[in-house]
Design a protein around this motif. Structure first.
Motif, mmCIF file in Angstrom:
data_model
loop_
_atom_site.group_PDB
_atom_site.id
_atom_site.type_symbol
_atom_site.label_atom_id
_atom_site.label_comp_id
_atom_site.label_asym_id
_atom_site.label_seq_id
_atom_site.Cartn_x
_atom_site.Cartn_y
_atom_site.Cartn_z
ATOM 1 N N CYS A 1 0.200 -10.638 1.505
ATOM 2 C CA CYS A 1 -1.095 -10.069 1.899
ATOM 3 C C CYS A 1 -2.067 -9.970 0.727
ATOM 4 O O CYS A 1 -3.214 -9.559 0.918
ATOM 5 N N GLY A 2 -1.625 -10.304 -0.469
ATOM 6 C CA GLY A 2 -2.513 -10.263 -1.629
ATOM 7 C C GLY A 2 -2.666 -8.898 -2.235
ATOM 8 O O GLY A 2 -3.752 -8.530 -2.693
ATOM 9 N N VAL A 3 -1.596 -8.108 -2.266
ATOM 10 C CA VAL A 3 -1.654 -6.770 -2.849
ATOM 11 C C VAL A 3 -2.033 -6.876 -4.321
ATOM 12 O O VAL A 3 -1.669 -7.819 -5.020
ATOM 13 N N ARG A 4 -2.785 -5.875 -4.817
ATOM 14 C CA ARG A 4 -3.246 -5.904 -6.203
ATOM 15 C C ARG A 4 -2.555 -4.864 -7.077
ATOM 16 O O ARG A 4 -2.326 -5.108 -8.251
ATOM 17 N N THR A 5 -2.233 -3.698 -6.522
ATOM 18 C CA THR A 5 -1.586 -2.631 -7.299
ATOM 19 C C THR A 5 -0.599 -1.891 -6.395
ATOM 20 O O THR A 5 -0.619 -2.051 -5.166
ATOM 21 N N PRO A 6 0.240 -1.024 -6.976
ATOM 22 C CA PRO A 6 1.138 -0.213 -6.136
ATOM 23 C C PRO A 6 0.421 0.776 -5.227
ATOM 24 O O PRO A 6 1.051 1.373 -4.351
ATOM 25 N N ALA A 7 -0.883 0.959 -5.407
ATOM 26 C CA ALA A 7 -1.623 1.920 -4.578
ATOM 27 C C ALA A 7 -1.682 1.512 -3.120
ATOM 28 O O ALA A 7 -2.091 2.310 -2.270
ATOM 29 N N SER A 8 -1.276 0.300 -2.783
ATOM 30 C CA SER A 8 -1.274 -0.115 -1.371
ATOM 31 C C SER A 8 -0.369 0.782 -0.546
ATOM 32 O O SER A 8 -0.551 0.915 0.675
ATOM 33 N N GLY A 9 0.619 1.412 -1.200
ATOM 34 C CA GLY A 9 1.500 2.310 -0.472
ATOM 35 C C GLY A 9 0.774 3.495 0.141
ATOM 36 O O GLY A 9 1.221 4.045 1.158
ATOM 37 N N LEU A 10 -0.353 3.890 -0.445
ATOM 38 C CA LEU A 10 -1.115 5.012 0.121
ATOM 39 C C LEU A 10 -1.686 4.648 1.485
ATOM 40 O O LEU A 10 -1.694 5.473 2.407
ATOM 41 N N ALA A 11 -2.154 3.408 1.638
ATOM 42 C CA ALA A 11 -2.664 2.965 2.941
ATOM 43 C C ALA A 11 -1.531 2.886 3.957
ATOM 44 O O ALA A 11 -1.712 3.247 5.136
ATOM 45 N N SER A 12 -0.357 2.425 3.530
ATOM 46 C CA SER A 12 0.792 2.382 4.436
ATOM 47 C C SER A 12 1.195 3.792 4.855
ATOM 48 O O SER A 12 1.537 4.029 6.028
ATOM 49 N N ALA A 13 1.158 4.730 3.901
ATOM 50 C CA ALA A 13 1.489 6.117 4.231
ATOM 51 C C ALA A 13 0.514 6.687 5.254
ATOM 52 O O ALA A 13 0.899 7.467 6.140
ATOM 53 N N LEU A 14 -0.758 6.298 5.158
ATOM 54 C CA LEU A 14 -1.756 6.763 6.124
ATOM 55 C C LEU A 14 -1.436 6.266 7.527
ATOM 56 O O LEU A 14 -1.561 7.012 8.511
ATOM 57 N N VAL A 15 -1.000 5.008 7.650
ATOM 58 C CA VAL A 15 -0.629 4.464 8.965
ATOM 59 C C VAL A 15 0.547 5.237 9.553
ATOM 60 O O VAL A 15 0.564 5.580 10.751
ATOM 61 N N VAL A 16 1.572 5.513 8.717
ATOM 62 C CA VAL A 16 2.737 6.267 9.196
ATOM 63 C C VAL A 16 2.321 7.672 9.612
ATOM 64 O O VAL A 16 2.806 8.210 10.626
ATOM 65 N N LEU A 17 1.419 8.278 8.858
ATOM 66 C CA LEU A 17 0.955 9.622 9.180
ATOM 67 C C LEU A 17 0.228 9.636 10.524
ATOM 68 O O LEU A 17 0.427 10.546 11.348
ATOM 69 N N VAL A 18 -0.605 8.646 10.776
ATOM 70 C CA VAL A 18 -1.297 8.545 12.073
ATOM 71 C C VAL A 18 -0.290 8.376 13.199
ATOM 72 O O VAL A 18 -0.419 8.975 14.288
ATOM 73 N N ALA A 19 0.732 7.558 12.961
ATOM 74 C CA ALA A 19 1.753 7.351 13.991
ATOM 75 C C ALA A 19 2.504 8.642 14.285
ATOM 76 O O ALA A 19 2.806 8.943 15.452
ATOM 77 N N LEU A 20 2.801 9.429 13.253
ATOM 78 C CA LEU A 20 3.561 10.661 13.450
ATOM 79 C C LEU A 20 2.767 11.717 14.220
ATOM 80 O O LEU A 20 3.334 12.479 15.011
ATOM 81 N N TYR A 21 1.470 11.765 13.988
ATOM 82 C CA TYR A 21 0.672 12.826 14.595
ATOM 83 C C TYR A 21 -0.125 12.365 15.813
ATOM 84 O O TYR A 21 -0.606 13.210 16.571
ATOM 85 N N GLY A 22 -0.269 11.067 16.014
ATOM 86 C CA GLY A 22 -1.109 10.628 17.123
ATOM 87 C C GLY A 22 -0.458 9.712 18.135
ATOM 88 O O GLY A 22 -0.966 9.581 19.263
ATOM 89 N N LEU A 23 0.660 9.052 17.777
ATOM 90 C CA LEU A 23 1.236 8.043 18.667
ATOM 91 C C LEU A 23 2.606 8.411 19.221
ATOM 92 O O LEU A 23 3.213 7.613 19.928
ATOM 93 N N THR A 24 3.115 9.587 18.876
ATOM 94 C CA THR A 24 4.467 9.943 19.334
ATOM 95 C C THR A 24 4.607 9.988 20.858
ATOM 96 O O THR A 24 5.675 9.649 21.374
ATOM 97 N N PRO A 25 3.581 10.376 21.631
ATOM 98 C CA PRO A 25 3.762 10.311 23.097
ATOM 99 C C PRO A 25 4.009 8.886 23.597
ATOM 100 O O PRO A 25 4.773 8.686 24.551
#
Length: 761
Positions: free
Chosen positions: A391-415
C-alpha cells in the motif's frame, strides 16, 4: 632506547594505513573496547528505546497520505481477520479485536520497521487454543479461556521485553530460516485443516486433534455437510477468484494496477459484508423474538460486546502460572521468532535495517500493555505486513489509522457482527494461512543450497502435522542446533598444493594454492603440484576450538605419517625399546618404501578461516607439534599464514608459536588438568630469552622473517636505516602476511636444511 628500536617496538607505518600498526593486544585494551564510554552508552541505550524520536520531527504531509491509505486498508483487513483468529484461539471475537487495537496502536512508538503489522496471527492463535485445552484438562472449570489468553499475553510479553532490554536478540539467529519456514508450513496446514469442519458445517468429532486425524474425520463426515457449506465454499472460491483475477488484470492493464490492487485488498471485507447480509436475510426468521443465535440454521457469530469490556489491571493467578509454565517457552518462541523473521524479511526487501532487540521490546510492550485491555498474545503478521508494504506505507504511524478502524468497528459495527456466518470466517482463515505454506520452488532451493536444512524443514512440517505445533518448533530448533554442533565438531580441512597462474595479457605469473584432492570446485583437469618435499600445507575451515581440536590433530598427524618418513630408523630397534603404541616396522625389515618419502622440515598452517582459538585448541597444537617432532626426530618449523585476529596471535604466542623453531623450548602444557611436580623444572629448562618474556620473540630467528616488504612513510624512515620494512611484526617471524609468503619461507628453510645436511636448531 634508540629511535630505531622505538620504531620497531611500536610497529612501522605502511602504505595504505593511516595509523601505526598496533602492538600486541592487551586485556585492558579489550575491556576498554567493550565498555567504551559508559555515559555515552547509557544515553545511546535510552534513546534507542524510542525510535519514533528519530523520524517524528521530520514527519510531513507526503508521509501522512501514504500512512493513512495503508493504515485504513490494513484496518479493513484486520477487523475480519482479528475475529477469525480469535475463533482459532477458541475465544470470543471481541478478544481478537482487543489484540488488534493494542497491537497496531503501541507498536508505532517502538518500531524499527515501517511495514510490520502487529495483531492476532494464526499460529499464535492455534498455540493459545492448545494451551487453553491443556489448562482445561489439568484444572477443569477453574480457569476461563480469556483468563488464560490474558495471562499468556502478560507473561510472554514480559519475557520478550526482558530479552530485548538485555540485548539478547542474537539468540534468535541460532534458528535458521528453513526451520522457521518448516514449522510455519506445518502450522498453516494444521490451521487450514482445523477450519474444514467450520467451512462445511461438520460436527461430532474433535476439531483440535492432530492434523491427520482431523483430515480423516472430515472426510468421514462429508455426507453430513450442512447448509453452512453454501456460505463457506462460495466465499473461498470468490476470494481466490478475485485474487488470481486481479493478478491477471494488473499484468494486462498495468496503468490501472493501483486500482486493481485495492479491489483485491478489499475482497475479505467485501465477502464478509455480502455474506453477512445473506445470513441476515436467511436466518432472521428462525431466531425468534429473543434473537437466540443457537436457533440459527447455520452457525453465526452471535453477540459481540460493544467497546472494551476488559479494561483494567490483569489478574495473574499463581495457580494458573503453575499450569501453563511448561507452555511458556513455545509461546514465547513463536512470539519473537515469527515477528523478527517477518521484520527482517521486509527490511531486506524494502532497503532498511531493523534492530532485532528493539523489535523484541516492541513486542514485549505491546503484549504487556495488551493484557490491560483483555487481549491475548499478538505478534507480526506476514499477510498484513505484506499488504502494508504494497500500500506504500511511509512510517510506522500507519498503525494509528488501523487502530482507528478497529475502534470504529468495536463501538459502531458490533450489532452487524452478530449475523456473520462462521463458515465465511473459516474461508477467510483458510485463504489467509495458505500464504504461509512454503512454495515448492522455495523448498527445492533449500535442497539445492543445503540438503541438511531441507531435512530440517521436512522434519518440522511432519512433526507439526502428525503431532503438535509445540513438537514441530522444538524439533526444528533442536535439529538446527544439533547440525550446528556437528558442523563445528566435524569441520573440513584441506591439504593444499600449488597451481601456477599465467595471464595472457601480461608476462606476470603468480602461484595459487588449492586443495590437492578434487573438491568439486576447481577444474579437475588442472594439475596441482604438491609443495616442496618435506613441507606440508594445511587449511582448517573452521574456528579452532575444543569441540574440533581432535580433527585438526588427527588430520595433520596422519598426513605426516603417510607422506613423510620417520626421522629415526626403527627397523634396528628391539621391541623392548619401542613404545607400546608405536611398534614401527619389524626388526631387520628393509625400508625401501620409506626411503622414497622425504623427511619433514616444515608445516604451514593457513589460519585465514580461523577467527578464534581457545586453550584446549592451543594445547592440542602443542601436542601435535610434539608428536610430529617425535616422528621426524628433529625440530619442525610451524609457519602460520593470514592470522586476522590479534587474540589468535596472542594465543599462539602463549603456546610458544611464532618465534621459536624448537618445540622443546616452550612448556608442553599451558593449562594442565592435573599439575605435575616437575612442571617448574620443565619451565626452568626454557631458554632465558623465552622465559623472560614469551612475547618478546627469538632475536636470532629473523632469518626466516616474512620477506614481503613495503615502503614506509617519511616519518618512519627517519628513525630507521632503511625505507622498507616487513609488513608483519618482526618479533614473530613465523607469522606471515599471506599463504604465499609462509610457504616460500618454509620451502627456503627446507631447502637450506637439505643442502646443509643438518637439522634446524
Amino acid at each position: 632506547m634508540s629511535a630505531a628500536e622505538k620504531a620497531k617496538n611500536l610497529g612501522k607505518r605502511v602504505i595504505g594505513y593511516e595509523d601505526d600498526v598496533p602492538p600486541a593486544i592487551d586485556t585492558v585494551d579489550w575491556i576498554k573496547e567493550s565498555i567504551g564510554n559508559p555515559w555515552q552508552s547509557a544515553v545511546g541505550y535510552a534513546t534507542s528505546l524510542f525510535p519514533i524520536l528519530s523520524w517524528l520531527p521530520r514527519y510531513n504531509l507526503g508521509w501522512f497520505y501514504g500512512d493513512v491509505v495503508a493504515g485504513l486498508t490494513v484496518g479493513m483487513v484486520l477487523v475480519p481477520q482479528g475475529m477469525s483468529y480469535a475463533q482459532i484461539a477458541t475465544l470470543s471475537p471481541e478478544y481478537g479485536l482487543y489484540s488488534s487495537f493494542v497491537g497496531v496502536l503501541i507498536y508505532c512508538i517502538f518500531a524499527t520497521s515501517k511495514d510490520v503489522s502487529i495483531g492476532p496471527v494464526a499460529v499464535m492463535s492455534l498455540t493459545v487454543a492448545q494451551i487453553i485445552r491443556e489448562v482445561d484438562a489439568a484444572a477443569p472449570g477453574q480457569f476461563s479461556g480469556p483468563q488464560v489468553g490474558n495471562t499468556l499475553s502478560f507473561i510472554c510479553g514480559f519475557i520478550v521485553l526482558a530479552i530485548g532490554m538485555l540485548r539478547l536478540g542474537w539468540l534468535i539467529e541460532f534458528i535458521p530460516a528453513p526451520a522457521v519456514a518448516g514449522f510455519m508450513t506445518g502450522s498453516a496446514i494444521s490451521i487450514a485443516t482445523s477450519q474444514l469442519p467450520g467451512l462445511f458445517g461438520l460436527s461430532g468429532f474433535d476439531t483440535r486433534a492432530e492434523t491427520f486425524r482431523v483430515i480423516i474425520e472430515s472426510l468421514k463426515h462429508l455426507p453430513k455437510t450442512k447448509v453452512d457449506a453454501a456460505f463457506g465454499l462460495p466465499a473461498l472460491v470468490f476470494l481466490y477468484a478475485v485474487r488470481f483475477g486481479c493478478e491477471k488484470l494488473s499484468k494486462r492493464w498495468p496503468r490501472y494496477s493501483r486500482i486493481i490492487f485495492f479491489i483485491s485488498v478489499l475482497r475479505n471485507a467485501f465477502v464478509i459484508l455480502v455474506l453477512t447480509i445473506a445470513s441476515w436475510l436467511y436466518t432472521r426468521s428462525h431466531l425468534g423474538p429473543d434473537q437466540d443465535a443457537s436457533l440459527s440454521p447455520i452457525k453465526i457469530l452471535g453477540e459481540v460486546p460493544r467497546g472494551f469490556q476488559q479494561l483494567g489491571r490483569p489478574e495473574i493467578d499463581p495457580e494458573l502460572l503453575k499450569v501453563i509454565a511448561g507452555q511458556l517457552p513455545v509461546a514465547t518462541i513463536i512470539l519473537l521468532l515469527e515477528h523478527v523473521a517477518i521484520a527482517k524479511s521486509f527490511g531486506r526487501i524494502n532497503g532498511y535495517k531493523i534492530n532485532p532487540n528493539q523489535e523484541l521490546i516492541a513486542i514485549g510492550v505491546t503484549n504487556t500493555v495488551g493484557s490491560c485491555f483483555g487481549a491475548y498474545p499478538a505478534t507480526g503478521s506476514f499477510s498484513r505486513s505484506a499488504l502494508t508494504a504494497k500500500c506504500g506505507v511511509r512510517t510506522p504511524a500507519s498503525g494509528l489509522a488501523s487502530a482507528l478502524v478497529v475502534l470504529v468497528a468495536l463501538y459502531g459495527l458490533t450489532p452487524a457482527f452478530f449475523w456473520i456466518p462462521s463458515a465465511a470466517l473459516s474461508a477467510v482463515i483458510i485463504h489467509a494461512v495458505a500464504d504461509l505454506v512454503t512454495p515448492p520452488a522455495q523448498v527445492y532451493q533449500y535442497w539445492r543450497i543445503s540438503p541438511v536444512e531441507f531435512v530440517i524443514w521436512v522434519a518440522a512440517v511432519l512433526c507439526t502435522i502428525f503431532a503438535t505445533i509445540e513438537d514441530g518448533i522444538y524439533v526444528a530448533i533442536c535439529a538446527s542446533l544439533a547440525f550446528l554442533l556437528i558442523r563445528v565438531a566435524h569441520p573440513r580441512g584441506k591439504f593444499l598444493g600449488k597451481v601456477n597462474l599465467k595471464s595472457d595479457s601480461s608476462a606476470e605469473n603468480r602461484d595459487a594454492y588449492v586443495p590437492l584432492t578434487d573438491d568439486g570446485v576447481k577444474n579437475p583437469a588442472v594439475d596441482v603440484s604438491p609443495p616442496a618435499p618435506g613441507v606440508i600445507v594445511y587449511r582448517f575451515e573452521e574456528s579452532y576450538l575444543y569441540p574440533n581440536q581432535h580433527v585438526f590433530n588427527s588430520a595433520l598427524v596422519d598426513r605426516v605419517h603417510e607422506t613423510t618418513r620417520r626421522g629415526k630408523d626403527m627397523s634396528n630397534v628391539s621391541y623392548a625399546d619401542r613404545p607400546w603404541n608405536d611398534p614401527g616396522p619389524k626388526s631387520g625389515t628393509a625400508r625401501e618404501d620409506d626411503e622414497k618419502l622425504p623427511l619433514l622440515y616444515a608445516v604451514v598452517l593457513d589460519f585465514s578461516p580461523i577467527s578464534h582459538v581457545d586453550t584446549t585448541a592451543v594445547q592440542t597444537l602443542i601436542d601435535t607439534r610434539a608428536e610430529i617432532e617425535r616422528w621426524a626426530d628433529r625440530p619442525v618449523e610451524f609457519h602460520f599464514a593470514t592470522i586476522t585476529s590479534p587474540w589468535v596471535r596472542r594465543a599462539l604466542i602463549a603456546g610458544g608459536f611464532g618465534f621459536s623453531r624448537d618445540g622443546a623450548q616452550v612448556p608442553h602444557e599451558i593449562a594442565p588438568v592435573v599439575p605435575y611436580r616437575d612442571s617448574e623444572a620443565r619451565t626452568d629448562s626454557m631458554s632465558s630469552d623465552t622465559k623472560d618474556d614469551l612475547e618478546s620473540g627469538n632475536k636470532d630467528s629473523k632469518t626466516v622473517a616474512d620477506v614481503t616488504e613495503v615502503p614506509i612513510s617519511s616519518s618512519g624512515a627517519s628513525s630507521v636505516s632503511s625505507n622498507y620494512e616487513t609488513i608483519m611484526r618482526s618479533d614473530t617471524p613465523f607469522f606471515h602476511v599471506d599463504l604465499t609468503a609462509a610457504i616460500r619461507a618454509a620451502e627456503r628453510s627446507a631447502e637450506r636444511a637439505r643442502e646443509d645436511g643438518t637439522v634446524m636448531l
